[in-house]
Design a protein around this motif. Structure first.
Motif, short mmCIF file in Angstrom:
data_model
loop_
_atom_site.label_atom_id
_atom_site.label_comp_id
_atom_site.label_asym_id
_atom_site.label_seq_id
_atom_site.Cartn_x
_atom_site.Cartn_y
_atom_site.Cartn_z
N PHE A 377 33.71 -26.71 -17.29
CA PHE A 377 33.00 -26.46 -15.88
C PHE A 377 31.66 -25.84 -16.08
O PHE A 377 30.73 -26.13 -15.58
CB PHE A 377 33.88 -25.57 -14.99
CG PHE A 377 35.21 -26.45 -14.59
CD1 PHE A 377 36.38 -26.44 -15.18
CD2 PHE A 377 35.09 -26.89 -13.15
CE1 PHE A 377 37.34 -27.22 -14.72
CE2 PHE A 377 36.04 -27.42 -12.66
CZ PHE A 377 37.26 -27.55 -13.38
N ALA A 378 31.68 -24.92 -16.96
CA ALA A 378 30.27 -24.12 -17.33
C ALA A 378 29.45 -25.30 -17.90
O ALA A 378 28.18 -25.09 -17.40
CB ALA A 378 30.62 -22.84 -18.18
N GLN A 379 29.59 -25.82 -18.68
CA GLN A 379 28.90 -26.90 -19.53
C GLN A 379 28.02 -27.76 -18.32
O GLN A 379 27.02 -28.05 -18.50
CB GLN A 379 29.61 -27.73 -20.31
CG GLN A 379 28.82 -28.54 -21.47
CD GLN A 379 30.17 -29.50 -21.98
OE1 GLN A 379 31.29 -28.84 -22.31
NE2 GLN A 379 29.79 -30.61 -22.45
N HIS A 380 28.96 -27.95 -17.26
CA HIS A 380 28.35 -28.84 -16.14
C HIS A 380 27.80 -28.06 -15.05
O HIS A 380 27.54 -28.74 -14.20
CB HIS A 380 29.37 -30.01 -15.73
CG HIS A 380 29.71 -30.82 -16.79
ND1 HIS A 380 28.73 -31.95 -17.26
CD2 HIS A 380 30.90 -30.97 -17.68
CE1 HIS A 380 29.47 -32.92 -18.10
NE2 HIS A 380 30.48 -32.09 -18.55
N GLU A 381 27.67 -26.61 -15.32
CA GLU A 381 27.09 -25.93 -14.16
C GLU A 381 27.78 -26.10 -12.75
O GLU A 381 27.15 -26.14 -11.79
CB GLU A 381 25.42 -26.25 -13.83
CG GLU A 381 24.82 -25.84 -15.19
CD GLU A 381 23.32 -26.27 -15.12
OE1 GLU A 381 22.69 -26.17 -13.91
OE2 GLU A 381 22.56 -26.51 -15.98
N VAL A 382 29.21 -26.17 -13.05
CA VAL A 382 30.06 -26.00 -11.69
C VAL A 382 30.92 -24.89 -11.67
O VAL A 382 31.42 -24.40 -12.80
CB VAL A 382 30.92 -27.23 -11.89
CG1 VAL A 382 32.24 -27.19 -10.89
CG2 VAL A 382 30.28 -28.67 -11.99
N SER A 383 30.72 -24.12 -10.50
CA SER A 383 31.34 -22.77 -10.65
C SER A 383 32.58 -22.93 -9.97
O SER A 383 33.10 -23.78 -9.38
CB SER A 383 30.31 -22.01 -9.78
OG SER A 383 31.07 -20.81 -9.08
N ILE A 384 33.70 -22.29 -10.65
CA ILE A 384 35.04 -22.30 -9.97
C ILE A 384 35.39 -21.43 -9.08
O ILE A 384 34.85 -20.16 -9.09
CB ILE A 384 36.05 -22.04 -11.24
CG1 ILE A 384 35.63 -23.11 -12.31
CG2 ILE A 384 37.56 -21.74 -10.90
CD1 ILE A 384 36.46 -23.05 -13.71
N ALA A 385 35.62 -21.82 -7.69
CA ALA A 385 36.06 -20.80 -6.87
C ALA A 385 37.70 -20.01 -6.94
O ALA A 385 37.56 -19.02 -6.92
CB ALA A 385 36.25 -21.62 -5.47
N THR A 386 38.54 -20.85 -7.29
CA THR A 386 39.87 -20.38 -7.57
C THR A 386 40.48 -21.23 -8.84
O THR A 386 40.32 -22.42 -8.85
CB THR A 386 40.64 -20.70 -6.28
OG1 THR A 386 41.16 -22.01 -6.01
CG2 THR A 386 40.34 -19.95 -4.91
N VAL A 387 41.47 -20.47 -9.16
CA VAL A 387 42.23 -21.24 -10.37
C VAL A 387 43.67 -20.57 -10.09
O VAL A 387 44.20 -19.23 -9.83
CB VAL A 387 42.05 -20.53 -11.97
CG1 VAL A 387 42.98 -21.31 -12.87
CG2 VAL A 387 40.31 -20.79 -12.24
N ARG A 388 44.79 -21.56 -10.20
CA ARG A 388 46.11 -20.99 -10.20
C ARG A 388 47.04 -21.75 -11.06
O ARG A 388 46.77 -23.23 -11.51
CB ARG A 388 46.78 -21.73 -8.64
CG ARG A 388 46.65 -20.72 -7.66
CD ARG A 388 47.61 -21.39 -6.33
NE ARG A 388 47.23 -22.61 -6.06
CZ ARG A 388 48.22 -23.50 -5.82
NH1 ARG A 388 49.40 -23.20 -5.91
NH2 ARG A 388 47.92 -24.76 -5.51
N GLN A 389 47.73 -21.15 -11.79
CA GLN A 389 48.72 -21.62 -12.84
C GLN A 389 50.13 -21.62 -12.37
O GLN A 389 50.39 -20.69 -11.85
CB GLN A 389 48.39 -20.71 -14.35
CG GLN A 389 49.18 -21.60 -15.26
CD GLN A 389 48.90 -21.16 -16.63
OE1 GLN A 389 47.98 -20.13 -16.79
NE2 GLN A 389 49.67 -21.34 -17.81
N SER A 390 50.73 -22.64 -12.62
CA SER A 390 52.17 -22.69 -12.24
C SER A 390 52.94 -23.21 -13.45
O SER A 390 52.29 -24.06 -14.43
CB SER A 390 52.40 -23.32 -11.14
OG SER A 390 52.05 -24.78 -11.21
N GLY A 391 54.06 -23.03 -13.64
CA GLY A 391 55.05 -23.81 -14.72
C GLY A 391 54.74 -23.10 -16.02
O GLY A 391 53.81 -22.26 -16.29
#
Ligand SMILES: NC(=O)c1ccc[n+]([C@@H]2O[C@H](COP(=O)([O-])OP(=O)(O)OC[C@H]3O[C@@H](n4cnc5c(N)ncnc54)[C@H](O)[C@@H]3O)[C@@H](O)[C@H]2O)c1
Ligand SMILES: N[C@@H](CCO)C(=O)O
Ligand code: NA
Length: 436
Positions: A377-391
């Protein structure tokens, strides 16, 4: 009340919409005469085949003909109403009518979006009226407000649900978990779907409507080919479940915007695609085959239009409104406003549109996974709003929602994520609108 001689109508097509036009003309005859100042008289009805059972229609069976062009050319026809659909022969009929100075009322969004120029040019040549309120969002008065009421303002954005069939399917999937094909069959039976429902589910119908809306909103010629289009056949029950978990639903949206591009040049971006929207968004509550359209304008602010966008009777309501307008103009010797296309704004490609993505990844659960994914994401200059991990282990899943970024950057991010060996598969990618 003084009543003039009849205004003579040629009806081309007598299917879902056409038969309801016949019924409404009959049922409202007296009021229509009073409102117009002249009676409306059906001169003929062009159908594909004679002899089909139409006994329930309140009309003289002798009026049916298979010669649509012959009917259009008749001297005693004042207004031509086209509810057949498709590009040809409809274009030939309507160009012929308009050049001859006959008023045209059509519900044919496919033709208007593909070659509206041919119709507008013919209307200008013949000094004739071209009305098409039924072509976008059925019964909802939407084109006339854009064509007339908002002509003193500057429209900046049009967002909406403009396809009833796909809204019916997505609403069923959301409410009952109904399967795609079951809901599509029902939409067909209810008279919402196009003759070829691929036009609905692959987004061609919504894209045609988006082109018509953008042309009117931005005073530029926008055609179907200018619209980025992605249908909703790829939306799975899993996507819907994932949307629900986030307090969202999925709708097929049409989004038309004007604004400066990277170089500061004023331009237009028009797209149709499924998108996740929060349940609190006003469009999330638009269920069944209903349509809703938001218009944002500098002085007016936000306007919302809501109602039945598909079905024989609601569409016939819009057709009748146009017939009344055209008939009144003929009596008064005047014309509706003609096409306004002076702005001729260039089209911005989808890659330059600012969008947000919801990306669901099946990943290998081991240290460093998050860092590797975040790196892409950083490489393409895209900022992350939320991350959820499950399983865990083989079932590990990462669900990432981004902030706004150029669509090209987001698409490149997804492509590179697919190349990471820790990403087992990209389970789903959906655009997000409205602050989810
Ligand atoms: N159904 C809706 O909800 C709806 C809403 C808005 C706009 N529209 C538009 O209205 C138009 C008609 O849609 P519909 O749902 O009534 O379709 P339909 O398929 O029910 O009706 C079209 C009719 O045209 C006839 N036809 C085909 N070729 C012909 C020819 N050469 N000469 C004479 N008749 C011919 C067909 O036999 C059919 O009866 C299309 O442009 C559609 O996109 C439909
Ligand atoms: N097939 C179209 C008809 C209305 O234009 C729809 O479902 O919205
Ligand atoms: Na409409």
């Amino acid at each position: 009340m003084s009543v003039s001689k009849p205004i003579r109508l040629a009806l081309l097509g007598c299917g879902t919409v056409g038969s309801e036009v016949v019924r409404l003309l009959h049922r409202q005859a007296e009021d229509l005469t009073a409102r117009i100042g002249a009676p409306l008289e059906v001169a003929g009805i062009a159908v594909r085949r004679l002899g089909r059972e139409r006994g329930d229609l309140p009309i003289d069976p002798g009026l049916f003909t298979t010669d649509a062009l012959g009917l259009v050319k008749r001297d005693d026809v004042d207004v031509v109403i086209e509810v057949v659909g498709g590009i040809e022969p409809a274009r030939t009929w309507l160009v012929e009518a308009l050049r001859a100075g006959k008023s045209v009322v059509t519900a044919n969004k496919a033709l208007l979006a593909e070659d509206g120029a041919a119709l507008h040019d013919a209307a200008a040549e013949g000094g004739a009226d071209l009305y098409y309120e039924a072509s976008v969002a059925g019964a909802i008065p939407l084109l006339r407000p854009l064509r007339e009421s908002l002509h003193g303002d500057r429209v900046t954005r049009v967002t909406g649900i403009v396809n009833g069939t796909t809204n019916f399917i997505l609403s069923s999937m959301d409410a009952t978990g109904a399967g795609f094909s079951e809901a599509l069959d029902e939409a067909g039976e209810l008279g919402y779907a196009e003759a070829d429902p691929t036009a609905d589910v692959e987004g061609f119908d919504a894209a045609a409507k988006a082109a018509i809306l953008a042309s009117l909103a931005f005073h530029s010629r926008v055609t179907a080919a200018d619209v980025f289009r992605e249908g909703m056949t790829g939306v799975t029950a899993g996507d819907m479940a994932s949307a629900k978990e986030m307090g969202c639903t999925i709708k097929l949206l049409c989004i038309a915007e004007r604004g400066p591009d990277e170089s500061g040049q004023e331009s237009v971006s028009v797209r149709v695609h499924p998108a996740m929207i929060p349940r609190s968004h006003p469009l999330a509550g638009v269920g069944d085959a209903f349509n809703a359209v938001f218009i944002e304008a500098d002085a007016a602010g936000q306007l919302m239009f809501y109602g039945r966008g598909a079905g024989g009777m609601p569409t016939a309501s819009a057709v009748l409104g146009d017939i009344v307008a055209a008939a009144r103009n003929r009596l008064a010797g005047t014309r509706a406003p003609s096409e306004s296309n002076y702005a001729q704004l260039p089209i911005r490609p989808i890659g330059a549109a600012m969008t947000r993505y919801h990306i669901s990844l099946d990943v290998a659960e081991r240290p460093g996974v998050l860092a590797a994914v975040a790196g892409v994401f950083a490489q393409h200059e895209v900022s992350i709003a939320t991350v959820r991990q499950s399983g865990r282990a083989e079932d590990a899943k990462l669900v990432i929602v981004t902030h706004g970024a150029p669509d090209a950057n987001l698409a490149a991010t997804v492509e590179d994520l697919g190349r990471l060996d820790i990403v087992r598969s990209i389970a789903s990618v959906l655009r997000v609108e409205g602050g989810a």
